[in-house]
Scaffold this active site. Structure first.
Site, short mmCIF file in Angstrom:
data_model
loop_
_atom_site.label_atom_id
_atom_site.label_comp_id
_atom_site.label_asym_id
_atom_site.label_seq_id
_atom_site.Cartn_x
_atom_site.Cartn_y
_atom_site.Cartn_z
N SER A 84 60.01 70.97 -26.50
CA SER A 84 61.56 70.43 -27.34
C SER A 84 61.68 70.00 -28.38
O SER A 84 61.25 70.19 -29.07
CB SER A 84 61.25 69.57 -26.30
OG SER A 84 62.36 68.08 -26.63
N TYR A 93 58.09 61.14 -22.94
CA TYR A 93 58.14 62.46 -22.88
C TYR A 93 58.35 62.99 -24.81
O TYR A 93 57.88 64.10 -25.21
CB TYR A 93 60.00 63.13 -22.90
CG TYR A 93 60.19 63.68 -22.45
CD1 TYR A 93 59.92 64.99 -21.44
CD2 TYR A 93 60.87 64.46 -23.56
CE1 TYR A 93 60.35 66.54 -21.36
CE2 TYR A 93 61.86 65.78 -23.60
CZ TYR A 93 61.14 66.69 -22.54
OH TYR A 93 61.60 68.01 -22.55
N1 LIG Z 1 66.18 71.25 -20.18
C1 LIG Z 1 66.76 70.37 -21.50
O1 LIG Z 1 67.24 69.76 -21.64
C2 LIG Z 1 65.05 71.22 -22.55
C3 LIG Z 1 64.70 70.37 -22.89
C4 LIG Z 1 64.17 70.87 -24.18
C5 LIG Z 1 62.97 70.94 -23.47
N2 LIG Z 1 62.88 71.31 -22.03
C6 LIG Z 1 61.68 71.70 -21.43
O2 LIG Z 1 61.48 72.84 -20.72
C7 LIG Z 1 60.71 73.00 -19.59
C8 LIG Z 1 61.64 73.44 -18.60
O3 LIG Z 1 62.98 72.94 -17.80
P1 LIG Z 1 63.91 73.10 -16.99
O4 LIG Z 1 65.05 72.04 -17.55
O5 LIG Z 1 63.93 74.39 -16.89
O6 LIG Z 1 64.12 71.85 -15.62
P2 LIG Z 1 64.18 72.06 -14.66
O7 LIG Z 1 63.88 70.75 -13.91
O8 LIG Z 1 64.69 72.98 -14.12
O9 LIG Z 1 62.52 73.64 -14.09
C9 LIG Z 1 61.23 72.56 -14.45
C10 LIG Z 1 60.36 73.49 -12.93
O10 LIG Z 1 58.72 72.67 -13.05
C11 LIG Z 1 58.17 73.03 -12.24
N3 LIG Z 1 57.18 71.63 -12.24
C12 LIG Z 1 57.36 70.38 -12.05
N4 LIG Z 1 56.07 69.75 -12.40
C13 LIG Z 1 55.34 70.87 -12.16
C14 LIG Z 1 54.07 70.79 -11.45
N5 LIG Z 1 53.24 70.11 -11.75
N6 LIG Z 1 53.61 71.99 -11.69
C15 LIG Z 1 54.38 73.33 -11.47
N7 LIG Z 1 54.89 73.45 -11.66
C16 LIG Z 1 55.82 71.74 -12.00
C17 LIG Z 1 59.91 72.18 -11.31
O11 LIG Z 1 59.90 73.05 -9.94
C18 LIG Z 1 61.13 73.51 -11.68
O12 LIG Z 1 61.15 73.91 -11.43
C19 LIG Z 1 60.28 71.90 -19.09
O13 LIG Z 1 58.90 71.62 -20.03
C20 LIG Z 1 60.92 70.56 -20.00
O14 LIG Z 1 60.65 69.69 -20.70
C21 LIG Z 1 63.64 70.92 -21.32
#
Ligand SMILES: NC(=O)c1ccc[n+]([C@@H]2O[C@H](COP(=O)([O-])OP(=O)(O)OC[C@H]3O[C@@H](n4cnc5c(N)ncnc54)[C@H](O)[C@@H]3O)[C@@H](O)[C@H]2O)c1
Length: 263
Positions: free
Chosen positions: A144, A168
């Site tokens: 992130s 986080y």
């Molecule tokens: N959306 C943002 O702004 C953002 C920014 C920086 C980093 N991220 C990172 O990107 C990655 C993806 O996030 P996203 O934005 O697509 O969110 P999202 O919530 O759409 O997708 C995350 C997925 O991870 C799954 N998940 C959660 N806990 C789990 C577990 N214990 N085992 C297996 N699967 C699990 C959820 O069911 C979900 O489908 C994450 O690591 C998040 O921290 C997101």
């Protein structure tokens, strides 16, 4: 051009957001996909989308913090596809999401570290021996911007959670250091490990923020490009780091953030 021809990719958190977009892009580029998520309904939706590309796909419902589940992902990949070349660690949660399930702030802290850091470690540990057998490998961790910088000061004024001790940023900072340590240790084996650092991206994780007009405006303004990222913005960076085009790149933090961390 198919940039991942003959590659087998495991994608965690593939039921939604960045993981789903990455699975779809990789499928369009010829990879065989093992897609996993803790939520079966979301996983089923992703599989339905992937099957329209005609790709070989194996769904594995799994909790990334559970070692038996993780072993089952690896086992499914090897028994069906005989090799693992790519791992994208996209499963992750925010403190806001974890607060809905946990009763105390320390339990929230532990849950966030458990999924974001421990889960990334656990599956990477089990994938590495298989990548060594294949003689090549690319692990892409989704960190992130908060692997690099803190939550902003002042966000609470628009209802953003900016708690000083939020788990986080530490969880994502640790993912970056795990990336570097693994990259150095595994370079000699031909296994590359990199970390993408997305800015705020329009997914389920950030829905509470982008569905509120005041917060949405605030977040867009924090990014010099004046918008949030899309899951496809991040998937494209995953594709580059997973493919042979990045064959001399390992141990990096790649911000995909519309200039957020350049400020
Ligand atoms: N959306 C943002 O702004 C953002 C920014 C920086 C980093 N991220 C990172 O990107 C990655 C993806 O996030 P996203 O934005 O697509 O969110 P999202 O919530 O759409 O997708 C995350 C997925 O991870 C799954 N998940 C959660 N806990 C789990 C577990 N214990 N085992 C297996 N699967 C699990 C959820 O069911 C979900 O489908 C994450 O690591 C998040 O921290 C997101």
């Amino acid at each position: 051009m198919h940039r991942l021809e003959k590659k087998v990719a495991i994608i965690t958190g593939g039921g939604s957001g960045i993981g789903r977009a990455t699975a779809l892009l990789f499928a369009q580029h010829g990879a065989k996909i093992v897609v996993s998520d803790i939520k079966k309904d979301l996983l089923d939706e992703t599989v339905e989308i992937l099957e329209t590309t005609g790709t070989d796909v194996i769904p594995v419902e799994s909790d990334i913090t559970n070692e038996d589940d993780v072993k089952n992902i690896i086992h499914s990949a090897i028994s069906e596809f005989k090799a693992i070349n790519i791992l994208v660690n996209s499963a992750g949660i925010s403190s806001r999401m974890s607060e809905q399930e946990e009763s105390s702030d320390f339990k929230v802290w532990q849950k966030v570290l458990s999924v974001n850091l421990n889960g990334t470690y656990l599956i990477s540990k089990h994938v590495v021996p298989e990548m060594k057998k294949s003689g090549d490998g690319s692990i892409v961790n989704i960190g992130s911007i908060h692997s690099l910088v803190s939550f902003p000061l002042g966000g609470t004024k628009v209802g953003l959670k900016t708690g000083t001790f939020d788990a986080y940023p530490p969880s994502k900072g640790a993912v970056l250091q795990l990336t570097k340590n693994m990259a150095v240790q595994l370079a000699i084996d031909g296994i590359r490990v990199n970390c993408i650092c997305p800015g705020y991206t329009k997914t389920m994780m950030t829905k509470a923020a982008w569905s509120d007009p005041t917060r949405f405006e605030y977040i867009k303004k924090r990014h010099p490009m004046g918008r949030m990222g899309t899951p496809e913005d991040i998937a494209n960076a995953c594709l580059f780091l997973a493919s042979n085009e990045s064959s001399f790149i390992t141990g990096i933090a790649l911000p995909v953030d519309g200039g957020y961390t350049a400020q």
